[in-house]
Design a protein around this motif. Structure first.
Motif, PDB file in Angstrom:
ATOM      1  N   VAL A 295       0.815   6.121 -15.226  1.00 12.34           N
ATOM      2  CA  VAL A 295       0.641   5.281 -14.033  1.00 12.34           C
ATOM      3  C   VAL A 295       0.347   6.155 -12.828  1.00 12.34           C
ATOM      4  CG1 VAL A 295       1.811   3.737 -12.420  1.00 12.34           C
ATOM      5  CG2 VAL A 295       2.010   3.340 -14.876  1.00 12.34           C
ATOM      6  N   TYR A 298      -3.129   7.341 -13.085  1.00 13.55           N
ATOM      7  CA  TYR A 298      -4.076   6.259 -12.786  1.00 13.55           C
ATOM      8  C   TYR A 298      -4.164   6.044 -11.279  1.00 13.55           C
ATOM      9  CZ  TYR A 298      -6.060   1.602 -12.412  1.00 13.55           C
ATOM     10  OH  TYR A 298      -6.834   0.533 -12.056  1.00 13.55           O
ATOM     11  N   MET A 299      -3.006   6.060 -10.623  1.00 12.74           N
ATOM     12  CA  MET A 299      -3.004   5.832  -9.181  1.00 12.74           C
ATOM     13  C   MET A 299      -3.703   6.974  -8.447  1.00 12.74           C
ATOM     14  SD  MET A 299      -1.811   2.931  -8.743  1.00 12.74           S
ATOM     15  CE  MET A 299      -1.921   3.072  -6.975  1.00 12.74           C
ATOM     16  N   ARG A 303      -8.521   9.665  -6.368  1.00 14.19           N
ATOM     17  CA  ARG A 303      -7.961  10.116  -5.093  1.00 14.19           C
ATOM     18  C   ARG A 303      -8.168  11.629  -4.944  1.00 14.19           C
ATOM     19  NH1 ARG A 303      -6.298   7.398  -0.954  1.00 14.19           N
ATOM     20  NH2 ARG A 303      -4.157   8.166  -0.800  1.00 14.19           N
ATOM     21  N   ASP A 399      -1.678  -7.142  -4.010  1.00 12.14           N
ATOM     22  CA  ASP A 399      -2.511  -6.018  -4.451  1.00 12.14           C
ATOM     23  C   ASP A 399      -1.759  -4.717  -4.202  1.00 12.14           C
ATOM     24  OD1 ASP A 399      -4.503  -4.344  -5.227  1.00 12.14           O
ATOM     25  OD2 ASP A 399      -5.987  -4.968  -3.740  1.00 12.14           O
ATOM     26  N   GLN A 401      -1.484  -1.880  -5.727  1.00 12.97           N
ATOM     27  CA  GLN A 401      -2.144  -0.585  -5.888  1.00 12.97           C
ATOM     28  C   GLN A 401      -2.919  -0.197  -4.629  1.00 12.97           C
ATOM     29  OE1 GLN A 401      -4.476  -0.589  -9.451  1.00 12.97           O
ATOM     30  NE2 GLN A 401      -2.711  -0.792 -10.810  1.00 12.97           N
ATOM     31  N   ASN A 402      -3.750  -1.117  -4.120  1.00 15.32           N
ATOM     32  CA  ASN A 402      -4.525  -0.799  -2.910  1.00 15.32           C
ATOM     33  C   ASN A 402      -3.621  -0.674  -1.695  1.00 15.32           C
ATOM     34  OD1 ASN A 402      -7.235  -0.468  -3.737  1.00 15.32           O
ATOM     35  ND2 ASN A 402      -7.392  -2.669  -4.095  1.00 15.32           N
ATOM     36  N   TYR A 404      -0.652   0.531  -1.732  1.00 12.79           N
ATOM     37  CA  TYR A 404      -0.068   1.867  -1.847  1.00 12.79           C
ATOM     38  C   TYR A 404      -1.061   2.934  -1.377  1.00 12.79           C
ATOM     39  CZ  TYR A 404       1.890   6.029  -4.051  1.00 12.79           C
ATOM     40  OH  TYR A 404       2.390   7.282  -4.281  1.00 12.79           O
ATOM     41  N   ILE A 405      -2.319   2.824  -1.795  1.00  7.70           N
ATOM     42  CA  ILE A 405      -3.350   3.806  -1.413  1.00  7.70           C
ATOM     43  C   ILE A 405      -3.515   3.821   0.104  1.00  7.70           C
ATOM     44  CG2 ILE A 405      -5.844   4.236  -1.476  1.00  7.70           C
ATOM     45  CD1 ILE A 405      -5.767   3.268  -4.411  1.00  7.70           C
ATOM     46  N   GLU A 428       6.238   2.661  -5.093  1.00  6.47           N
ATOM     47  CA  GLU A 428       6.265   3.609  -6.211  1.00  6.47           C
ATOM     48  C   GLU A 428       7.208   3.139  -7.315  1.00  6.47           C
ATOM     49  OE1 GLU A 428       7.181   7.296  -4.270  1.00  6.47           O
ATOM     50  OE2 GLU A 428       5.069   7.788  -3.929  1.00  6.47           O
ATOM     51  N   LEU A 431       5.261   0.180  -8.976  1.00  9.80           N
ATOM     52  CA  LEU A 431       4.133   0.629  -9.795  1.00  9.80           C
ATOM     53  C   LEU A 431       4.556   1.539 -10.953  1.00  9.80           C
ATOM     54  CD1 LEU A 431       1.645   1.371  -6.875  1.00  9.80           C
ATOM     55  CD2 LEU A 431       1.480  -0.499  -8.517  1.00  9.80           C
TER      56      LEU A 431
END
Length: 557
Positions: A295, A298-299, A303, A399, A401-402, A404-405, A428, A431
């Motif tokens: 995970v 992937y995150m 990046r 959403d 994931q986005n 978090y980014i 974190e 996810l």
């Protein structure tokens, strides 16, 4: 003749001559009939004798055909197997006994046939050359030829049986030798050699049984192979448990250092070692950490541009150039020359755009964009930052994931912005990137499971060790850093021993080959049927080649 002489002297004997001729004709006729009758009697007696001899010959011929089947193999039902499951059985030892008996019997048949022929040929020439006796002599001669052919065939089959018996004995001796080699390799903890030699032994046993079916040898083979295979798996498993523990510890260390690529590599290596002795049994702890690491990978995918990426050099150069343009603009802003900064920021943004086309979430490019935005309008940036932060927080539920980014990018600009650290921490956890902190409810449940497992171990209830393992696997998911759970888990895993099956039983191995043949021929459903039947036996589910064959079959259906 006498009457003819009297007639020459003038005596009246004409009637007497005529009468004598008639009598002679009658006598000749009666004599011919008598000869024919005797010939038929002789021929009939010979025919009856031939029928008995021919019947015995036909029995031996049929026996020869049965022997051929025994030598070539007869399909027999697999003991305790699925209905319709068969294996091929050859029995040259039994065939040899039958052939030897047949050879003796054929010798007696040949002698009896020759005796009949001799009697026929010894008859009066008048009888021996008659139609019916001649026909019987022809029959006897033909049967003699068939007896010779059958005798030659029996001798060939005897040679074949002897060869198969010799082959069976040879392979049996080789199997014993390979078993001894495997045992020796186990003593030296050379597990690879021990497993290889054990497979060799299984193959030799199977070759022996293929040449000569022997239930006693089959039982001996399966028992010896299973016993040594279990000892190999147990001993190797003790070593592997220690290796896996060391690799998990190393993987966790890489994870803590955020070196996720190295963490995954090490944990994957641990999984490979685990599968050697536990081919179809999951390792809950390994699965847990691999999931967390993947995970995280992937995150971070996209990046950070990996050095192995074909665009790494070009993108790195663009980033450096964009950063130089930004720093030049920033320096002008700090000197109060704001009217001169726009060309530098625009050039930087153009380069960032080229980076974001292939890598839209690249962290360095995103943070640099925010920095440019900040120095474009220092007075209003705080308001703009708050707006972006609130937009990212609003995405958390829909959403994650986005969200978090975006929060990570904003944190690079303002690490201590109110709420940002807490939101990132919670994301974190959501996810699966971060190991959750201790939870009292989970801790109590983990302690309960640990206590149950410990009770089984302390009372040494070996039959319940798999249940104890289930308790510990569940506990490790709840408290992955609990050392007492980890220690007991390793102890139980070692005591249970490796559950891999190195060699199948003889009949299972034959069925496995049938499944392979069906797969190669494209008969995937038939192959799957055989495999699923084999999988009903728990030991077979631990045989790696069978697991792989099932995977390959299912990929074709």
């Amino acid at each position: 003749q006498y009457l003819s002489e009297l007639a020459g002297t003038g005596w009246p004997v004409t009637d007497a001559v005529s009468m004598a001729g008639s009598v002679r004709g009658i006598l000749d006729s009666r004599l011919s009939l008598a000869v024919l009758t005797e010939e038929r009697l002789v021929a009939r007696e010979a025919e009856l004798q031939y029928r008995v001899v021919l019947s015995r010959f036909n029995q031996e011929s049929a026996q020869r055909d049965r022997v051929k089947t025994i030598l070539n193999g007869i399909e027999k039902p697999v003991p305790a197997g699925e209905e319709g499951a068969v294996y091929v059985s050859k029995d040259p030892a039994a065939a040899r006994i039958m052939l030897q008996a047949g050879d003796l019997s054929l010798g007696r048949i040949d002698a009896d046939n020759n005796a009949i022929l001799a009697r026929l040929r010894a008859e009066d020439p008048v009888l021996a050359t008659g139609e019916f006796v001649t026909a019987r002599i022809k029959d006897g001669t033909g049967l003699a030829d068939r007896i010779k052919l059958l005798g030659a065939d029996i001798k060939k089959l005897l040679a074949q049986a002897a060869d198969q018996i010799a082959q069976a004995e040879k392979f049996k001796n080789e199997a014993a030798f390979r078993l001894a080699e495997s045992e020796n390799a186990l003593t030296l903890t050379d597990f690879d050699t021990a497993r290889t030699r054990l497979r060799n032994a299984g193959d030799r046993y199977d070759a022996s049984l293929a040449a000569q079916d022997d239930n006693a040898l089959r039982a001996e083979r399966d028992q010896k192979i299973a016993d040594l295979g279990g000892r190999i798996a147990f001993a190797e498993n003790e070593l592997i448990v220690r290796e896996v523990r060391a690799l998990i510890t190393e993987g966790k260390r890489y994870y803590t250092a955020e070196n996720y690529e190295a963490a995954e590599r090490v944990l994957q290596q641990a999984l490979g070692r685990w599968r050697v002795t536990n081919p179809s049994n999951d390792n809950a702890e390994l699965d847990y950490w691999l999931n967390i690491v993947r995970v995280a990978l992937y995150m971070r995918s996209g990046r950070v541009i990996a050095q192995t990426d074909p665009l790494f050099t070009d993108m790195s150069n663009l980033l450096n150039l964009a950063r130089d343009d930004f720093l030049k603009g920033k320096a002008l802003v700090e000197k109060g020359r704001k009217n001169e900064v726009l060309p530098f920021f625009e050039k930087a943004e153009n380069k960032i755009l080229l980076i974001k086309i292939p890598f839209p979430v690249n962290q360095e490019a995103s943070v640099l964009s925010l920095q440019i935005l900040q120095y474009r309008d220092l007075e209003n940036f705080a308001s703009l930052f708050r707006q972006k932060y609130n937009e990212a927080v609003a995405k958390i539920d829909r959403d994650a994931q986005n969200a978090y980014i975006e929060l990570k990018d904003l944190q690079a600009i303002s690490p201590n912005y109110p709420g940002i650290v807490n939101n990132i921490f919670n994301l974190e956890l959501t996810l699966g990137i971060r190991v959750p902190p201790p939870d009292l409810t989970k801790q109590r449940r983990s302690d309960e499971l640990y206590a149950r497992a410990l009770d089984v171990v302390q009372r040494n209830i070996v039959a319940q060790f798999p249940i104890a393992l289930e308790y510990l696997n569940e506990a490790i998911k709840l408290t992955p850093e609990e050392q007492k759970v980890i220690n007991l888990l390793d102890r139980v895993t070692s005591n249970i021993g490796g559950r891999s099956t190195i060699v199948l039983t003889n009949t299972a191995q034959q069925q496995y080959r049938q499944a392979e043949d069906a797969y190669i021929a494209g008969n995937f459903y038939e192959a799957l049927r055989i495999v699923n039947n084999l999988m009903k036996d728990q030991k077979n589910t631990q045989y790696p080649p069978l697991i792989e064959l099932k995977r390959r079959i299912e990929s074709k259906i």
